[in-house]
Design a protein around this motif. Structure first.
Motif, PDB file in Angstrom:
ATOM      1  N   GLY A 141      47.403   3.743 -28.009  1.00 11.66           N
ATOM      2  CA  GLY A 141      47.068   4.246 -26.679  1.00 11.66           C
ATOM      3  C   GLY A 141      46.060   3.356 -25.967  1.00 11.66           C
ATOM      4  N   ARG A 142      45.043   2.911 -26.693  1.00 10.51           N
ATOM      5  CA  ARG A 142      44.040   2.008 -26.096  1.00 10.51           C
ATOM      6  C   ARG A 142      44.678   0.687 -25.680  1.00 10.51           C
ATOM      7  N   THR A 160      47.137   1.195 -22.528  1.00 10.15           N
ATOM      8  CA  THR A 160      46.581   1.650 -21.250  1.00 10.15           C
ATOM      9  C   THR A 160      45.572   0.676 -20.648  1.00 10.15           C
ATOM     10  N   ARG A 161      45.313  -0.412 -21.323  1.00  8.93           N
ATOM     11  CA  ARG A 161      44.354  -1.368 -20.770  1.00  8.93           C
ATOM     12  C   ARG A 161      44.993  -2.139 -19.615  1.00  8.93           C
ATOM     13  N   SER A 162      44.147  -2.721 -18.796  1.00 10.13           N
ATOM     14  CA  SER A 162      44.622  -3.516 -17.660  1.00 10.13           C
ATOM     15  C   SER A 162      45.011  -4.891 -18.157  1.00 10.13           C
ATOM     16  N   ARG A 171      50.678  -6.504 -23.299  1.00  6.15           N
ATOM     17  CA  ARG A 171      50.584  -5.208 -23.989  1.00  6.15           C
ATOM     18  C   ARG A 171      51.751  -5.010 -24.945  1.00  6.15           C
ATOM     19  N   ASP A 210      56.487   5.475 -26.140  1.00  7.59           N
ATOM     20  CA  ASP A 210      55.508   4.504 -25.638  1.00  7.59           C
ATOM     21  C   ASP A 210      56.170   3.181 -25.291  1.00  7.59           C
ATOM     22  N   GLU A 229      57.744   0.134 -17.185  1.00  9.46           N
ATOM     23  CA  GLU A 229      56.640  -0.334 -16.340  1.00  9.46           C
ATOM     24  C   GLU A 229      56.764  -1.830 -16.061  1.00  9.46           C
TER      25      GLU A 229
END
Length: 181
Positions: free
Chosen positions: A55-56, A59-61, A67, A116, A123
């Protein structure tokens, strides 16, 4: 988890585990009822930790491809006898005779990884980073590729170390997602 990875579930005794954690085997059986339940709960605990990390990372930019590489890095075992992957191998081996509830719990764990990955691919497509693919089908295929390669790493199959596997997967991702962008 470490004891299962070291010995495998067949060689693990509740008495030895009890000595390691400072409990009686009877106390362990009270909480877990069987070695299969102990295995599944250990996997669920391990997956909870990995899920928080995933999750970390997701969800980071950062660009979707970066990612996605982080997802793959987290997925692929660190090496031969990786404790987390040893749990998975034990669960898959025992799945043939598992009851419906155990199978549902296993499917739930796998489902989170899948969802996920689908979301990340979708995305990346929406941002124009990835070419158009069916995110669900792509995720199913990529996870099958990752599972196959990961089993080779986890069992220590010669000629399939982590670095080689990551290279193969990144090449596949480049060819599958980045073409025509």
């Amino acid at each position: 988890m470490e004891m299962i990875a070291e010995r495998g579930l067949e060689k693990l005794t509740m008495a030895a585990l009890g000595r390691q954690v400072g409990m009686s085997s009877g106390h362990l059986l009270y909480y877990f009822h069987s070695k299969d339940e102990l295995l599944l709960q250990t996997l669920e605990w391990s997956e909870g930790r990995l899920g928080a990390e995933r999750g970390r990372l997701l969800t980071r930019s950062a660009p979707a491809r970066e990612r996605l590489d982080a997802y793959v890095d987290l997925y692929v075992p660190d090496g031969h006898r990786d404790p987390h992957w040893t749990l998975w191998l034990e669960v898959w081996n025992r799945s043939q005779n598992a009851d419906d509830e155990a199978r549902e719990r296993q499917a739930a764990i796998e489902g989170v990884w899948h969802r996920d990955l689908v979301a990340l691919v979708a995305e990346g497509m929406s941002r124009g980073e990835f070419r158009a693919v069916d995110p669900d089908r792509f995720a199913a295929r990529l996870r099958a590729l990752l599972d196959g390669f990961s089993i080779h790493v986890a069992i220590g199959l010669r000629g399939t170390d982590r670095a080689q596997i990551l290279s193969h997967v990144r090449e596949f991702l480049d060819e599958s997602l980045l073409a025509d962008v």
